[in-house]
Design a protein around this motif. Structure first.
Motif, PDB file in Angstrom:
ATOM      1  N   ARG A 210      -1.135  -1.355   7.878  1.00  0.00           N
ATOM      2  CA  ARG A 210      -1.545  -1.109   6.489  1.00  0.00           C
ATOM      3  C   ARG A 210      -2.921  -1.711   6.233  1.00  0.00           C
ATOM      4  O   ARG A 210      -3.746  -1.126   5.517  1.00  0.00           O
ATOM      5  CB  ARG A 210      -0.518  -1.715   5.535  1.00  0.00           C
ATOM      6  CG  ARG A 210      -0.860  -1.425   4.066  1.00  0.00           C
ATOM      7  CD  ARG A 210       0.138  -2.025   3.114  1.00  0.00           C
ATOM      8  NE  ARG A 210      -0.263  -1.822   1.725  1.00  0.00           N
ATOM      9  CZ  ARG A 210       0.320  -2.404   0.688  1.00  0.00           C
ATOM     10  NH1 ARG A 210       1.342  -3.237   0.884  1.00  0.00           N
ATOM     11  NH2 ARG A 210      -0.109  -2.162  -0.534  1.00  0.00           N
ATOM     12  N   GLN A 213      -5.478   0.572   7.690  1.00  0.00           N
ATOM     13  CA  GLN A 213      -5.585   1.788   6.874  1.00  0.00           C
ATOM     14  C   GLN A 213      -6.404   1.517   5.621  1.00  0.00           C
ATOM     15  O   GLN A 213      -7.268   2.310   5.230  1.00  0.00           O
ATOM     16  CB  GLN A 213      -4.182   2.277   6.502  1.00  0.00           C
ATOM     17  CG  GLN A 213      -4.167   3.582   5.721  1.00  0.00           C
ATOM     18  CD  GLN A 213      -2.752   4.035   5.391  1.00  0.00           C
ATOM     19  OE1 GLN A 213      -1.824   3.226   5.322  1.00  0.00           O
ATOM     20  NE2 GLN A 213      -2.573   5.327   5.197  1.00  0.00           N
ATOM     21  N   GLU A 214      -6.155   0.354   4.982  1.00  0.00           N
ATOM     22  CA  GLU A 214      -6.900   0.007   3.777  1.00  0.00           C
ATOM     23  C   GLU A 214      -8.355  -0.327   4.104  1.00  0.00           C
ATOM     24  O   GLU A 214      -9.265  -0.012   3.328  1.00  0.00           O
ATOM     25  CB  GLU A 214      -6.233  -1.169   3.067  1.00  0.00           C
ATOM     26  CG  GLU A 214      -6.920  -1.601   1.782  1.00  0.00           C
ATOM     27  CD  GLU A 214      -6.943  -0.508   0.721  1.00  0.00           C
ATOM     28  OE1 GLU A 214      -7.851  -0.549  -0.145  1.00  0.00           O
ATOM     29  OE2 GLU A 214      -6.074   0.396   0.746  1.00  0.00           O
ATOM     30  N   GLU A 247     -13.071   5.934  13.035  1.00  0.00           N
ATOM     31  CA  GLU A 247     -12.009   5.365  12.203  1.00  0.00           C
ATOM     32  C   GLU A 247     -12.482   4.991  10.805  1.00  0.00           C
ATOM     33  O   GLU A 247     -11.742   5.171   9.828  1.00  0.00           O
ATOM     34  CB  GLU A 247     -11.436   4.114  12.877  1.00  0.00           C
ATOM     35  CG  GLU A 247     -10.354   3.427  12.044  1.00  0.00           C
ATOM     36  CD  GLU A 247      -9.975   2.050  12.568  1.00  0.00           C
ATOM     37  OE1 GLU A 247      -9.056   1.441  11.985  1.00  0.00           O
ATOM     38  OE2 GLU A 247     -10.606   1.588  13.538  1.00  0.00           O
TER      39      GLU A 247
END
Length: 691
Positions: A210, A213-214, A247
């Motif tokens: 997470r 992702q953040e 990314e």
């Protein structure tokens, strides 16, 4: 799934190693078999002979490589401040950027200028601290400087080791690095309430997936800036940076089936002299043989041309293709009248870290105007051989296509070009010799001044009056306006006095008169461009059907210069705002140098052993301070510059040349026109209401 495209800029202060990094990225992606050398002049993107000779990037260049499912169009940009206009054009078409910082020199003046531009345009960026293999390389020192001088929202992506040695390396942090996870969570929590709540509830329980992702989400929105360390020469840290490109930066988006929308950011000439336009596509698809409309602004009438060939960038070089679509960069042939900055079709949503809503360099209210300082210097250029004078005009015209801000100015007997600095002048001189076979000399570089009205003045030319050779009448008033407001035009006449049969509508007449006034004000009483004023039309008359648009166009400078002569003007010189950061013990000597150069300084602000000093200098002397600063501060001083507006010249104001305000010039102008225009007999004079 279709391959995504990332339009990536490589930006840096000169000599930070961005062109070498470009070579390393192309090599690591398998595009080239051998890494070129800047010193040897064998790099892919520095293709100009002059770039290879000087070892600097002068023109932006595009190369391409693949990272996973992403095609990266990599744009290498100049690092020298004399070529900041080239960087500005590239920024308008980027999805993301890599800002290169030297691990030895750290954050340099141009680094700060570029970072401010990235932040202003909300362009996502990764920071790559290069040259960790060099003696004097630092990690914590450079990170502190980045946080203090560029942005506190930086996220180190790993740790460097073996600094200053050939074995220097970079190790990316991962899930097992508890300390790095905690620091990442703290930074992300400052900008996301969900992460903050989870972090407060269970500091160690936030899943690493997470957090990553953040991190990607915030980096793509230009809220945080990931920092990598490495060496473009040895390749250390480059694999981690390449993974970060895919990314952490947003790929280009846009509707390939939507209306055609693109922007021209570079113009070249092909081997046959034809124009090659580099275009970033925001929406739609262009195909060979399509007819395109393009203009400098959405309101402009523009031009139309037929695309004869399209090249896109794949695995290094440009490759001929039948079409180009949203998100891509292409090189178009066949558009002979296209210019740098032109918009093709509609200006619509693109990418650039704005969630696919508007193109980079644009706001929701419209296109952001250029923010870098305009050129403040100019120099008269002359061909050494008299026979090359005509060819020189043509050659400078072609150079102005590639860099419109050199702004070739032609006046009787001379040509002048606008400049950012002496290096640019040397480059123009070398380019004219190498590409056009024209040897030239330059006069001493001078500042580009402007004129501002100091009072109000009005003048008129009446129908049939002695000295008015046109079947038209015109009255104008000039009034001063606030600094920075530019030139405004307005009508205060009965619309029945406007020749509708010529201009069709009052709107067209107003637009054309605005253009005539703007052109006339390019040279004021002393030859400088006039700005910060309002021009009001007080009188207008014509004779149908004799009066044409050309009559009003030729009459405007006569009336306007007479009104300006009555108003009077002040010549104002360009100023450069210089933010100095110098050792505290050198403040006295630096302030004395500023005063000698005709500048003013604000109150120094002490920060530990450094002092921040705001100064304002005449543009013509700013580079003198830049040259003196290392000696005055033992190499520790940093100067960050920006445009500081204009101030009235003290003493006798400089003049470019005689203008229409000079009675002798006015008489010559009228004599020239007398043979091409017929004066209106007094008995024919009438206004548009038929009286």
């Amino acid at each position: 799934m279709p391959r995504q495209t990332l339009n990536l800029g490589i930006l840096a202060h000169v000599d930070a190693g961005k062109t070498t990094l470009t070579e390393r990225l192309l090599y690591a992606a398998g595009v080239i078999d051998e890494i070129g050398s800047v010193d040897a002049g064998t790099t892919q993107t520095d293709s100009l002979a002059l770039e290879r000779q000087r070892g600097i990037t002068i023109k932006s260049a595009v190369a391409s490589f693949a990272v996973g499912g992403v095609t990266v169009n990599l744009i290498d940009t100049p690092g020298h401040p004399d070529f900041i206009a080239e960087v500005e054009r590239v920024l308008s078409v980027l999805d993301g950027a890599v800002l290169v910082i030297s691990a030895v020199e750290g954050v340099q003046p141009q680094t700060r200028v570029l970072m401010r531009a990235l932040g202003r345009l909300r362009i996502p960026a990764l920071l790559f601290v290069n040259k960790i293999d060099r003696a004097g390389a630092g990690e914590e020192r450079v990170l502190r400087a980045i946080s203090a001088r560029l942005s506190p929202a930086v996220v180190p992506m790993g740790s460097a080791s073996g600094l200053g040695t050939r074995a220097a390396g970079f190790t990316p942090w991962g899930e097992a690095d508890a300390g790095a996870r905690a620091r990442l969570a703290e930074i992300l929590a400052e900008r996301d309430e969900g992460i903050l709540a989870s972090y407060i509830d269970d500091e160690l329980g936030l899943p690493y997936a997470r957090l990553r992702q953040e991190l990607a989400a915030q980096a793509r929105r230009a809220l945080v800036y990931p920092v990598f360390f490495g060496s473009a020469v040895t390749g250390a840290g480059v694999p981690a940076l390449m993974a970060g490109l895919a990314e952490l930066l947003p790929a280009g988006t846009g509707d390939v089936g939507g209306p055609v929308s693109g922007r021209v950011f570079k113009i070249e000439r092909g081997s046959g002299g034809e124009k090659l336009a580099y275009v970033r596509m925001f929406s739609g698809t262009i195909r060979t043989r399509d007819r395109l409309r393009f203009s400098a602004s959405p309101e402009g009438s523009g031009h139309e041309g037929k695309v004869t060939a399209i090249s896109v960038f794949e695995r290094g070089a440009a490759t001929t293709r039948a079409s180009v679509s949203a998100g891509q960069i292409a090189r178009l042939r066949g558009l002979d009248k296209i210019k740098i900055g032109d918009q093709i079709g509609e200006l619509r949503g693109g990418s650039g870290g704005l969630g696919g809503v508007v193109p980079p360099g644009a706001s929701r209210a419209g296109v952001i105007q250029p923010q870098f300082a305009p050129p403040t210097l100019e120099s008269v250029v002359a061909a050494r051989r008299h026979a090359d004078r005509a060819a020189l005009r043509v050659a400078l015209g072609q150079l102005a296509e590639q860099d419109p801000l050199i702004n070739v100015r032609q006046s009787p007997g001379e040509l002048a070009v606008s400049l950012y600095g002496e290096v640019q002048k040397e480059v123009i001189q070398a380019t004219l010799a190498a590409d056009f076979g024209i040897e030239v000399t330059f006069r001493e570089t001078t500042a580009i001044c402007v004129e501002r009205p100091v009072g109000s003045g009005q003048a008129a030319e009446l129908l049939g009056a002695p000295g008015n050779p046109f079947p038209a009448a015109l009255g104008l008033r000039v009034d001063p306006a606030p600094p920075g407001s530019g030139v405004a035009f307005r009508l205060e006449v009965d619309i029945r006095s406007v020749p509708m049969y010529v201009y069709k509508t009052v709107g067209n007449f107003t637009a054309m008169m605005t253009r005539y006034v703007t052109l006339a004000l390019r040279e004021g009483l002393r030859g400088w461009q006039v700005t910060d004023c309002t021009v009001t039309m007080l009188d207008c008359a014509y004779i149908s059907p004799s009066t044409t648009a050309a009559h009003f166009r030729k009459l405007t400078p006569l009336v306007l210069m007479a009104a300006l002569d009555q108003a009077g003007t002040a010549v104002c010189e360009p100023m450069i705002r210089v933010s100095l950061e110098i050792p505290a013990e050198t403040v006295g000597s630096v302030l004395a140098a500023v005063a000698r150069l005709g500048g003013t300084a604000g109150t120094p602000v002490l920060r530990a052993d450094l002092a921040a000093v705001p100064t304002l200098l005449p543009a013509a002397r700013a580079q003198d301070l830049q040259r003196q600063l290392p000696g005055l501060t033992s190499g520790e001083g940093v100067a960050e510059t920006g445009f500081g507006g204009y101030r009235p010249v003290t003493g006798r104001p400089p003049a470019r040349r005689r203008t229409l305000a000079d009675p002798r010039n006015r008489e010559e102008y009228m004599l020239q026109l007398a043979g091409r225009a017929t004066a209106a007999p007094a008995k024919q004079a009438q206004s548009s209401d038929g009286r």
